[in-house]
Design an enzyme around this catalytic site. Structure first.
Site, PDB file in Angstrom:
ATOM      1  N   ASP A 151     -10.310 -11.151   4.491  1.00 22.91           N
ATOM      2  CA  ASP A 151     -10.643 -12.510   4.936  1.00 22.91           C
ATOM      3  C   ASP A 151     -11.820 -12.414   5.889  1.00 22.91           C
ATOM      4  OD1 ASP A 151      -9.414 -12.648   7.938  1.00 22.91           O
ATOM      5  OD2 ASP A 151      -8.243 -11.334   6.659  1.00 22.91           O
ATOM      6  N   GLU A 184       0.833  -1.206   0.000  1.00 25.86           N
ATOM      7  CA  GLU A 184       0.000   0.000   0.000  1.00 25.86           C
ATOM      8  C   GLU A 184       0.862   1.248   0.000  1.00 25.86           C
ATOM      9  OE1 GLU A 184      -3.978  -0.188   2.379  1.00 25.86           O
ATOM     10  OE2 GLU A 184      -2.320  -0.910   3.573  1.00 25.86           O
TER      11      GLU A 184
HETATM   12  N1  ADE Z   1      -6.151  -7.974   9.250  1.00 24.62           N
HETATM   13  C1  ADE Z   1      -6.636  -8.620   8.170  1.00 24.62           C
HETATM   14  N2  ADE Z   1      -7.286  -9.740   8.520  1.00 24.62           N
HETATM   15  C2  ADE Z   1      -7.194  -9.820   9.875  1.00 24.62           C
HETATM   16  C3  ADE Z   1      -7.635 -10.759  10.824  1.00 24.62           C
HETATM   17  N3  ADE Z   1      -8.297 -11.855  10.450  1.00 24.62           N
HETATM   18  N4  ADE Z   1      -7.353 -10.523  12.133  1.00 24.62           N
HETATM   19  C4  ADE Z   1      -6.658  -9.438  12.507  1.00 24.62           C
HETATM   20  N5  ADE Z   1      -6.208  -8.515  11.642  1.00 24.62           N
HETATM   21  C5  ADE Z   1      -6.470  -8.703  10.338  1.00 24.62           C
END
Ligand code: ADE
Length: 249
Positions: free
Chosen positions: A217, A13
């Site tokens: 996610d 980024e």
């Molecule tokens: N950043 C991106 N995905 C995450 C997750 N599952 N837990 C903590 N920080 C994150």
């Protein structure tokens, strides 16, 4: 002239933002590199936040004290927790909370001791501007990312959500853990590792701030996204485009 600070959570980024800055100059401080220059004609300082609450709080403190900053924007990725929050969606934090703060029984769970609160509020005007920029960029996502990336990451979702984002020093990658977070904090849209720490520092300095996250996610054991590829192909393009649109709009 006061600057706009942009904290990027990932190298990819940061590179995407630096590529848009014609005249960046590096200023090292506290083991970090702060990049001063212009983005869309605005004075900016861009820096890699590093991961976790302490690193983010240190970076935000240096920005607030050494760089004549008038507002601060954090961009990065997060795990989706809210029912309709899908991979590829964008979340704007209206409030932030540290989900791993627990000084009970001295203070209620999640309350930050001696602040009398568990939630810190992001700046409403920044959020309105970022929401408009996000909607414009999301509407053009297939064209901006290319059909291959959209298919590769199964990006059916491209919605913008606004609400509670929670932070803690843990990458949440288990269904039991994400369910426990949902049970404790049913309003939480997304979980990440820095936002609430930045929010507390900005509260201390009276600095308006916003936290913008692309969902990478679902914070559970079914999360099978190729994380580095997602950052490179999707998240960094979204955040650079949204930041550029926000600054230009
Ligand atoms: N950043 C991106 N995905 C995450 C997750 N599952 N837990 C903590 N920080 C994150």
């Amino acid at each position: 002239m006061p600057r706009i600070a942009i904290m990027a959570a990932m190298h990819e980024e940061l590179s995407a933002l630096l590529a848009l800055m014609p005249d960046e100059q590096r200023r090292p401080l506290g083991g970090r590199e702060f990049w001063l220059g212009h983005l869309h004609g605005r004075d900016v300082v861009v820096v890699l936040s590093r991961i976790g609450k302490v690193a983010a709080a240190t970076t935000a403190t240096l920005l607030a004290t050494h760089f004549d900053v008038e507002r601060l924007l954090f961009t990065g990725v997060a795990g989706g927790l809210g029912a309709g929050v899908k991979v590829g969606d964008v979340v704007l934090a209206e409030h932030l909370l540290q989900h791993d703060m627990d000084a009970s029984p001295l203070f209620p769970r999640h309350e930050v001791p001696l602040y009398g609160r568990s939630r810190f509020e992001a700046d409403a005007a920044m959020n309105d501007g970022l929401a408009r920029a996000s909607q414009r960029v999301l509407a053009e996502a297939p064209a901006r990312l290319g059909a291959d990336a959209v298919a590769a990451f199964g990006l059916q979702g491209r919605a913008l959500h606004r609400g509670l984002v929670i932070s803690g020093d843990r990458f949440v990658s288990g269904t039991a853990e994400s369910e426990a977070l949902r049970a404790a904090l049913p309003q939480a849209l997304a979980v990440e590792m820095e936002g609430a720490a930045v929010a507390q520092v900005c509260h201390d300095f009276g600095l308006p701030f916003a936290v913008l996250r692309t969902i990478s996610d679902r914070a559970d054991d079914t999360a099978h996204v190729d994380f580095p590829a997602f950052i490179r192909e999707v998240a960094s393009r979204y955040s650079a485009a949204i930041v550029a649109d926000y600054l230009g709009g």
